[in-house]
Motif scaffolding. Structure first.
Motif, short mmCIF file in Angstrom:
data_model
loop_
_atom_site.label_atom_id
_atom_site.label_comp_id
_atom_site.label_asym_id
_atom_site.label_seq_id
_atom_site.Cartn_x
_atom_site.Cartn_y
_atom_site.Cartn_z
N PRO A 30 0.84 -1.20 0.00
CA PRO A 30 0.00 0.00 0.00
C PRO A 30 0.88 1.26 0.00
O PRO A 30 1.98 1.26 0.53
CB PRO A 30 -0.81 -0.10 1.29
CG PRO A 30 -0.21 -1.20 2.07
CD PRO A 30 0.70 -1.98 1.19
N ILE A 31 0.37 2.31 -0.62
CA ILE A 31 1.15 3.55 -0.74
C ILE A 31 1.31 4.24 0.60
O ILE A 31 2.37 4.76 0.91
CB ILE A 31 0.47 4.52 -1.73
CG1 ILE A 31 0.51 3.93 -3.12
CG2 ILE A 31 1.17 5.87 -1.74
CD1 ILE A 31 -0.23 4.75 -4.15
N ASN A 32 0.28 4.25 1.41
CA ASN A 32 0.30 5.03 2.64
C ASN A 32 0.97 4.35 3.82
O ASN A 32 1.00 4.90 4.90
CB ASN A 32 -1.13 5.41 3.03
CG ASN A 32 -1.76 6.34 2.02
OD1 ASN A 32 -1.06 7.07 1.34
ND2 ASN A 32 -3.07 6.29 1.92
N THR A 33 1.49 3.16 3.63
CA THR A 33 2.13 2.46 4.73
C THR A 33 3.51 3.06 4.96
O THR A 33 4.39 2.96 4.10
CB THR A 33 2.29 0.95 4.42
OG1 THR A 33 1.01 0.42 4.13
CG2 THR A 33 2.92 0.22 5.59
N PRO A 34 3.71 3.71 6.11
CA PRO A 34 5.04 4.27 6.36
C PRO A 34 6.04 3.15 6.63
O PRO A 34 5.72 2.19 7.32
CB PRO A 34 4.84 5.14 7.61
CG PRO A 34 3.63 4.59 8.27
CD PRO A 34 2.78 3.97 7.19
N ARG A 35 7.17 3.27 6.02
CA ARG A 35 8.22 2.28 6.24
C ARG A 35 9.24 2.85 7.20
O ARG A 35 9.67 3.98 7.06
CB ARG A 35 8.88 1.92 4.92
CG ARG A 35 8.00 1.02 4.09
CD ARG A 35 8.66 0.67 2.80
NE ARG A 35 7.99 1.50 1.80
CZ ARG A 35 8.51 1.89 0.67
NH1 ARG A 35 9.73 1.55 0.36
NH2 ARG A 35 7.83 2.63 -0.17
N GLU A 36 9.61 2.04 8.16
CA GLU A 36 10.59 2.48 9.15
C GLU A 36 11.98 2.44 8.53
O GLU A 36 12.38 1.44 7.94
CB GLU A 36 10.53 1.55 10.36
CG GLU A 36 11.36 2.02 11.52
CD GLU A 36 11.14 1.16 12.74
OE1 GLU A 36 12.05 1.15 13.58
OE2 GLU A 36 10.10 0.49 12.85
N GLN A 37 12.69 3.54 8.65
CA GLN A 37 14.05 3.61 8.14
C GLN A 37 14.97 2.79 9.04
O GLN A 37 14.81 2.81 10.25
CB GLN A 37 14.53 5.06 8.11
CG GLN A 37 13.82 5.93 7.12
CD GLN A 37 14.19 5.60 5.68
OE1 GLN A 37 15.21 5.01 5.42
NE2 GLN A 37 13.33 5.97 4.76
N PRO A 38 15.92 2.10 8.46
CA PRO A 38 16.87 1.39 9.31
C PRO A 38 17.71 2.40 10.09
O PRO A 38 18.01 3.48 9.59
CB PRO A 38 17.73 0.60 8.32
CG PRO A 38 17.52 1.24 7.01
CD PRO A 38 16.19 1.91 7.04
N PRO A 39 18.07 2.06 11.30
CA PRO A 39 18.88 2.99 12.10
C PRO A 39 20.28 3.12 11.51
O PRO A 39 20.80 2.18 10.91
CB PRO A 39 18.91 2.36 13.48
CG PRO A 39 18.69 0.91 13.23
CD PRO A 39 17.80 0.82 12.02
N SER A 40 20.88 4.26 11.72
CA SER A 40 22.24 4.47 11.24
C SER A 40 23.22 3.71 12.15
O SER A 40 22.90 3.41 13.30
CB SER A 40 22.58 5.96 11.26
OG SER A 40 22.70 6.41 12.60
N PRO A 41 24.39 3.39 11.63
CA PRO A 41 25.40 2.74 12.48
C PRO A 41 25.71 3.56 13.73
O PRO A 41 25.94 3.00 14.80
CB PRO A 41 26.62 2.63 11.56
CG PRO A 41 26.04 2.58 10.19
CD PRO A 41 24.83 3.47 10.24
N GLN A 62 14.00 -1.23 19.16
CA GLN A 62 14.72 -1.35 17.90
C GLN A 62 16.01 -2.15 18.08
O GLN A 62 16.33 -3.01 17.26
CB GLN A 62 15.05 0.02 17.33
CG GLN A 62 13.92 0.64 16.55
CD GLN A 62 14.41 1.82 15.75
OE1 GLN A 62 14.99 2.75 16.29
NE2 GLN A 62 14.19 1.78 14.46
N LEU A 63 16.73 -1.87 19.14
CA LEU A 63 17.96 -2.60 19.41
C LEU A 63 17.67 -4.09 19.61
O LEU A 63 18.38 -4.94 19.08
CB LEU A 63 18.69 -2.03 20.62
CG LEU A 63 19.97 -2.75 21.02
CD1 LEU A 63 21.00 -2.71 19.89
CD2 LEU A 63 20.54 -2.15 22.30
#
Length: 98
Positions: A30-41, A62-63
């Protein structure tokens, strides 16, 4: 082509937005599904080195997900926690164990 059509009808967004939305649709997402960005190193390193009590709930969750998926990172986390405990206790005896 689609961008030109919807721009003619008043859409002011960038071509890249349309392209990304279509890519999601093509994959069945779906277009409106926000995707979680991977955390930075840098964030992950901060979470690992921070005392668990100083981490927020979101960071802790997340950890935990990362540690479950990556055994090497989980081992690194364990070693950092052990090293931190040695520093806190001012006990370097474990460093001398070969």
């Amino acid at each position: 082509m689609l961008h030109q059509e919807i721009a003619a009808k008043g859409y002011r967004g960038h071509y890249q937005r349309v392209k990304m939305a279509l890519a999601s649709l093509r994959r069945g997402l779906p277009i409106n599904t926000p995707r979680e960005q991977p955390p930075s190193p840098r964030h992950v390193a901060g979470w690992i080195t921070a005392a668990p009590a100083r981490r927020g709930l979101h960071a802790t969750e997340q950890l935990q997900r990362l540690l479950e998926r990556c055994p090497e990172l989980n081992r690194t986390h364990d070693l950092v926690r052990q090293f931190t405990a040695m520093l806190d206790a001012r006990d370097a005896a474990q460093l001398l164990v070969v």
